[in-house]
Design a protein around this motif. Structure first.
Motif, PDB file in Angstrom:
ATOM      1  N   TYR A 206       0.836  -1.205   0.000  1.00  0.00           N
ATOM      2  CA  TYR A 206       0.000   0.000   0.000  1.00  0.00           C
ATOM      3  C   TYR A 206       0.872   1.257   0.000  1.00  0.00           C
TER       4      TYR A 206
ATOM      5  N   SER B 148      -7.786   3.137   7.550  1.00  0.00           N
ATOM      6  CA  SER B 148      -6.572   2.320   7.447  1.00  0.00           C
ATOM      7  C   SER B 148      -6.430   1.413   8.667  1.00  0.00           C
TER       8      SER B 148
ATOM      9  N   THR C 294       0.373   1.799  11.334  1.00  0.00           N
ATOM     10  CA  THR C 294      -0.006   1.899   9.923  1.00  0.00           C
ATOM     11  C   THR C 294      -0.908   3.099   9.691  1.00  0.00           C
ATOM     12  N   ALA C 295      -1.872   3.305  10.585  1.00  0.00           N
ATOM     13  CA  ALA C 295      -2.760   4.468  10.468  1.00  0.00           C
ATOM     14  C   ALA C 295      -1.955   5.760  10.569  1.00  0.00           C
TER      15      ALA C 295
ATOM     16  N   LEU D  58       0.167   6.137   7.363  1.00  0.00           N
ATOM     17  CA  LEU D  58      -0.657   6.457   6.200  1.00  0.00           C
ATOM     18  C   LEU D  58      -1.017   7.938   6.191  1.00  0.00           C
TER      19      LEU D  58
END
Length: 220
Positions: free
Chosen positions: A73, A115, A156-157, A160
């Motif tokens: 991603y 996310s 990850t959030a 992102l």
């Protein structure tokens, strides 16, 4: 110093040499990418893409499918950021920067939530994925989550949001990178990706320096 190096390489006992070299190469291009980002240089994206593609392969070999999908991603987001920076560069290399506004806050909040949920779904099905996509002899459920799954989803959030803000050339992207980097150091140490953990330690230092530099540029 020798004790530290001995400890680092002891974590890679039994790991094929080519995978160690790939991790080191991925770390190298990741560091180069962050340095380019600090300088507002569009080469942040091609170098970053090399790093994330290498980690996709590395994590696939390590059967860390959640992390692998995350890096895939990141690769897609890097292409998106590359296009945006190319459109907004003043000399085909450097870009103008700005601060977040109310709309940016709204978008980043939704991005963080979506996310986080996406990664939680990936980890929910992780036993199924790790079992060669078979439900034989496995159980699914949140109760089977380990602490690293929750931390992975959260970082990850954070990352992102950092990537989206960097693509939009917002100075606040560095705040998210700093937070995510600090959390990732013990996380990847626990996963025995020692060179990657060292990379995040260096990322933290560079991100703090970059935030100060972007802040100085905006002030001037």
């Amino acid at each position: 110093m020798s004790h530290i190096s001995d400890w680092i390489f002891s974590q890679y006992k039994g790991v094929p040499n080519h995978l160690i070299y790939i991790e080191i190469l991925g770390v190298f291009f990741g560091l180069v990418s962050v340095i380019f980002s600090k300088k507002r240089n569009i080469w942040v994206y091609p170098t970053g893409i090399i790093s994330t593609v290498l980690f996709v392969y590395l994590l696939w070999c390590g059967r860390l499918f959640g992390d692998m999908l995350i890096n895939a991603y990141y690769t897609i987001m890097s292409v998106y950021g590359w296009v945006l920076w190319a459109k907004n560069s003043k000399d085909n290399i450097h870009v103008e920067i700005s601060k977040m506004n109310a709309y940016d806050i709204k978008i980043t909040s939704w991005l963080a939530l979506m996310s986080w949920l996406l990664v939680m779904i990936v980890y929910y099905f992780k036993p199924y994925i790790n079992n060669n996509f078979s439900l034989d002899g496995i159980e699914l459920g949140i109760e089977h989550f380990v602490w690293t799954d929750w931390v992975d989803a959260t970082t990850t959030a954070i990352f992102l949001v950092g990537m989206w803000l960097m693509a939009k050339r917002k100075i606040e992207n560095w705040i998210f990178w700093i937070i995510g980097d600090v959390v990732s150091i013990p996380l990847y140490t626990y996963k025995n990706f020692i060179f990657t953990a060292l990379q995040y330690a260096i990322f933290t230092i560079i991100a703090i320096s970059a935030y100060r530099e972007w802040k100085r540029i905006l002030r001037n």
